[in-house]
Design a protein around this motif. Structure first.
Motif: not given
Length: 121
Positions: A36-39, A49-53, A59-62, A77-84
């Motif tokens: 869910x929102x936990x990593x 450990x923490x949370x992700x939003x 586009x790209x997904x954040x 940390x601010x990130x972008x991600x994709x599944x490829x």
């Protein structure tokens, strides 16, 4: 779980920091779990450990990553991600100043580009 969800357990395939390959001996000790929102990250026995939003509409997904326990406690940390091709690709700004605009780690930057594969039971 579906192939397009990031909720799963992942291990690194490759990584770059500041445009340079990240040491494979460190990558081999890492594992990322997202629920869910936990990593939860185990990096050679160091637990983080923490949370992700996530905003999968952009586009790209954040992804905003907020550490709650471990070495990144209190950091964002601010990130972008994709599944490829079955891989989760995340590009982070380790300075937490701005979100990367592309999936690339440039020299003299604190941009960390990670490629993960799902752990299969």
């Amino acid at each position: 779980m579906g192939q397009n969800t990031i909720e799963d357990t992942w291990v690194p395939v490759s990584a770059e920091l500041s445009g340079q390959p990240f040491p494979e001996e460190i990558l081999g000790t890492m594992q990322l779990s997202i629920d869910r929102n936990d990593y939860f990250v185990n990096a050679g026995g160091v637990l983080d450990r923490g949370v992700i939003f996530i905003d999968s509409e952009k586009v790209p997904m954040t992804m905003d990553i907020i550490g709650t326990e471990g070495p990144n406690r209190g950091r964002t940390f601010l990130a972008i991600y994709k599944i490829e091709n079955g891989q989760l690709i995340i590009c982070y700004d380790l300075e937490g100043r701005r979100r990367p605009e592309e999936f690339r780690s440039k020299p003299q930057s604190q941009i960390f580009l990670m490629r993960y594969r799902r752990v299969r039971a």
